[in-house]
Enzyme design. Structure first.
Site, short mmCIF file in Angstrom:
data_model
loop_
_atom_site.label_atom_id
_atom_site.label_comp_id
_atom_site.label_asym_id
_atom_site.label_seq_id
_atom_site.Cartn_x
_atom_site.Cartn_y
_atom_site.Cartn_z
N LYS A 183 -9.51 57.34 52.88
CA LYS A 183 -8.53 57.63 53.93
C LYS A 183 -9.17 57.70 55.32
O LYS A 183 -8.53 57.38 56.32
CB LYS A 183 -7.80 58.94 53.62
CG LYS A 183 -6.89 58.87 52.40
CD LYS A 183 -5.69 57.98 52.63
CE LYS A 183 -4.71 58.04 51.46
NZ LYS A 183 -3.64 57.02 51.61
N GLU B 34 1.55 62.60 57.22
CA GLU B 34 2.06 63.06 55.93
C GLU B 34 0.86 63.09 54.98
O GLU B 34 -0.13 62.42 55.22
CB GLU B 34 3.11 62.08 55.40
CG GLU B 34 2.56 60.83 54.67
CD GLU B 34 1.78 59.87 55.56
OE1 GLU B 34 1.94 59.94 56.80
OE2 GLU B 34 1.01 59.05 55.02
N SER C 25 -11.57 55.28 44.93
CA SER C 25 -11.00 55.57 46.26
C SER C 25 -11.36 56.95 46.77
O SER C 25 -11.39 57.19 47.97
CB SER C 25 -9.48 55.41 46.21
OG SER C 25 -8.94 56.24 45.20
#
Lengths: 396, 255
Positions: A87, A109, A376
């Site tokens: 991210k 969000e 991830s």
């Protein structure tokens, strides 16, 4: 890949209230101005390398390869990035862009909390105010990440509407943006939402596939045969796929959260169970009922618990360039445990969905073939929830 | 000529928003009749959506109550058909793009024509995306209502030039809901609208009191009220229609 109106085939577009239109137009203009600006590029790669710990490792998973007895398995270690997931790639890009646009406040969000933590981190680094919207149920599932965001100086707003999960957090962040546009940038966390977000987020995440390609050429002198990544909105998958789209020999496989199974209502597998729709600013596939009411979706993974999928994935599905497979909670939890015991890596439960499919796929491939799994994120945040799933009475 | 024009033939228009099926369709029918017989010039009938991203908490609540009550697009179509036997004022649907798209746009818009719906307001369908439904709306004689917002600036002229039915001017930033004060410089927005179109315009978002409605209608051709009516439904449930009738009368008189 993107045409001027932000379409990927029939998908994408800008289905948002008029109030937001000039904001997304301003964002697109700023992005087009800065994306190839040498100073912006230099500043961003400085942040990637010095702050976020890029390039992330491409690790040869020897024990897993031997155990599964098929393709040679490499792990793209986005879990080793600062803040513990992919991210940060997108967030550093968007925060830098927002700063250049003169914005002083970031809103975001978050589902699992990884995007919220990354946004709070970038806001702290760049002296910006930060407000994160998180479904109330997720604030309970991911209490540690809520604390991390607060520690970083962000305000966390629990969203009680709807199902209290990721889709409701997105809706609430969009509502907040319509009420405060002048000083606020909505730092959307996935390759979704109205144009230009799917393109911007993809471009910032594309560093993943660019590195995989370079690193694998250095190690093996060739392209991978398959690239696997988990898909909720689809940002780490899009980043992992992007530089391989034009290489038809590379199979691109997105692993969706099937929850308790695609034949149950407790699933979040959009490609497997959804149909075309228009929601959250984009045309794509969505889990919905016959009247277009968005379905309450479910997955053990708060990060994949979303009823839609990014429009470029929808297009890659339509064209057959990528395939999307459902992975259940149980399969993901087993893969989570397998990765810990086999490679000594506690990966995020989201990433474990990709690992689970790799466990099925690798044995069917030849030993000379190469399979890359994008890990991830790291799984510290999931340990308590997985322990509870296994019947242990552990609370954070 | 659009049937919606009739709504602006009796002085300043009072436009009421009511979510279909909150708490049930019998109450909605009574509320619509009460509003119409007390001076409402046009009614926006909301088809509930699970995730209404342009709505504040009040209308979100109405959407939720209606869906929990089991209302569906098909039930709303039969309800409107029935309503049209005696309700003559213009009626428009207000819903979200997915409700139309998912039903099948042509099937949906053809049904609008059949049951007597005059227009369609879709808050998540901006100017850039209106081609999604516009050709079908033209084919079936349903006006696709455009919105302009306080942030529209250079877009207002373009939107106004192609607007049909009436132009919906969003009074403030943010989502729907009552506000104590509306600070946007609406007169300069209306001025640009007037320069670019002859169709009427009405202002909505945040209006609840007669004084606000009077002020907004004075600036434009009418006032749109949603959340204040929904609050009556939330408070009085099946008993709400008579309160809605009184409220609409008070508001229309203030214009």
């Amino acid at each position: 890949m993107t045409n001027p109106n932000g379409r990927f085939g029939v998908h994408g577009g800008q289905y948002i209230p008029e109030t937001l239109m000039n904001a997304v137009i301003e964002l697109e203009e700023a992005y087009l101005h800065y994306k190839d600006d040498p100073d912006f590029r230099r500043e961003l790669s400085g942040l990637f390398n010095e702050y976020a710990n890029r390039p992330s490792r491409l690790y040869y998973a020897k024990k897993m390869t031997e155990d599964l007895g098929g393709a040679k398995i490499y792990l793209k270690r986005e879990d080793l990035n600062h803040t513990g997931s992919h991210k940060i790639n997108n967030v550093l890009g968007q925060a830098l862009l927002a700063k250049k646009m003169g914005k002083t406040r970031l809103i975001a969000e978050t589902g699992a909390g990884q995007h919220g933590v990354a946004t709070a981190t970038a806001a702290a680094l760049m002296d910006m105010e930060c407000v994160v919207f998180m479904g109330e149920e997720d604030t309970v599932r991911q209490a540690l990440n809520v604390y991390r965001m607060r520690l970083l100086g962000a305000k966390v707003v629990p969203v009680k509407t709807g199902t209290g999960t990721l889709k409701d957090a997105v809706s609430e962040a969009m509502r907040e943006w319509t009420s405060r546009i002048g000083d606020t940038h909505y730092c959307l966390g996935s390759v979704m939402g109205p144009h230009p977000f799917p393109t911007i987020v993809r471009d910032f995440q594309a560093v993943i596939s660019r590195e995989i390609k370079e690193q694998l050429f250095a190690k093996e002198g060739k392209l991978p045969d398959a690239v696997l990544a988990c898909v909720g909105g689809g940002s780490n998958a899009m980043g992992s796929f992007y530089h391989f789209i034009e290489d038809p020999s590379v199979r691109l496989i997105g692993c969706e959260a099937a929850g308790r199974g695609v034949d149950t209502f407790e699933t979040a597998a959009t490609i497997a169970t959804g149909r075309p729709g228009i929601f959250h600013g984009m045309k794509s596939y969505f889990c919905q009922d016959e009247y277009g009411q968005i379905a309450p979706v479910y997955s053990i993974s708060a990060g994949l618990d979303y009823p839609g999928i990014g429009p470029e994935h929808a297009y890659l599905h339509d064209t057959g360039r990528a395939t999307y497979v459902p992975v259940t909670d149980e399969e993901a939890v087993r893969a989570f445990e397998y990765m810990a015991k086999t490679e000594g890596i506690i990966c995020a439960i989201e990433s474990a969905h990709a690992v689970a499919h790799a466990q099925k796929l690798a044995p069917t491939m030849g030993k000379e073939q190469i399979l890359v799994i994008t890990i991830s994120g790291r799984g510290d945040k999931d340990c308590a929830a997985i322990a509870r799933y296994r019947g242990e009475d552990i609370h954070e | 000529m659009s049937n919606i024009t009739k709504a602006f033939a009796n002085g300043k228009a009072f436009i009421a928003f009511i979510t279909c099926g909150d708490p049930d369709l019998e109450t909605t029918a009574a509320a619509v009749r009460a509003a119409a017989s007390n001076g409402a010039d046009l009614i926006e009938l909301g088809i509930p959506f699970s995730d209404p991203t342009a709505e504040g908490p009040v209308i979100q609540g109405a959407n939720l109550r209606a869906l929990q009550g089991g209302v569906t697009t098909d039930k709303i179509f039969s309800f409107v058909e029935d309503l049209r036997r005696d309700v003559q004022i213009p009626l428009v649907f207000m819903t979200y793009a997915n409700v139309v798209f998912s039903y099948g746009a042509e099937r949906f818009i053809a049904a609008c024509q059949r049951i007597g719906i005059d227009g369609l307001i879709l808050p998540d369908l901006p100017f850039e995306e209106k081609e999604e439904f516009l050709p079908l709306c033209h084919a079936y004689g349903v006006d696709l209502i455009s919105l302009v917002a306080p942030t529209s600036q250079n877009r207002i002229a373009r939107i106004a030039r192609e607007a049909e039915g009436f132009l919906y001017i969003v009074s403030s930033l943010g989502v729907t809901g009552t506000r104590s004060e509306i600070k946007t410089d609406l007169s300069s927005i209306v001025e640009v609208v007037r320069q670019n179109t002859d169709i009427p315009c009405a202002i909505g978002f945040g209006i609840s009191t007669p004084a606000q409605a009077q002020k907004m209608a004075a600036l434009s051709d009418g006032a749109i009220v949603g959340s204040a009516i929904i609050k009556l439904l939330a408070k009085y449930g099946k008993e709400a229609p008579s309160y809605i009738g009184d409220y609409v009368r008070m508001m229309k008189d203030a214009l």
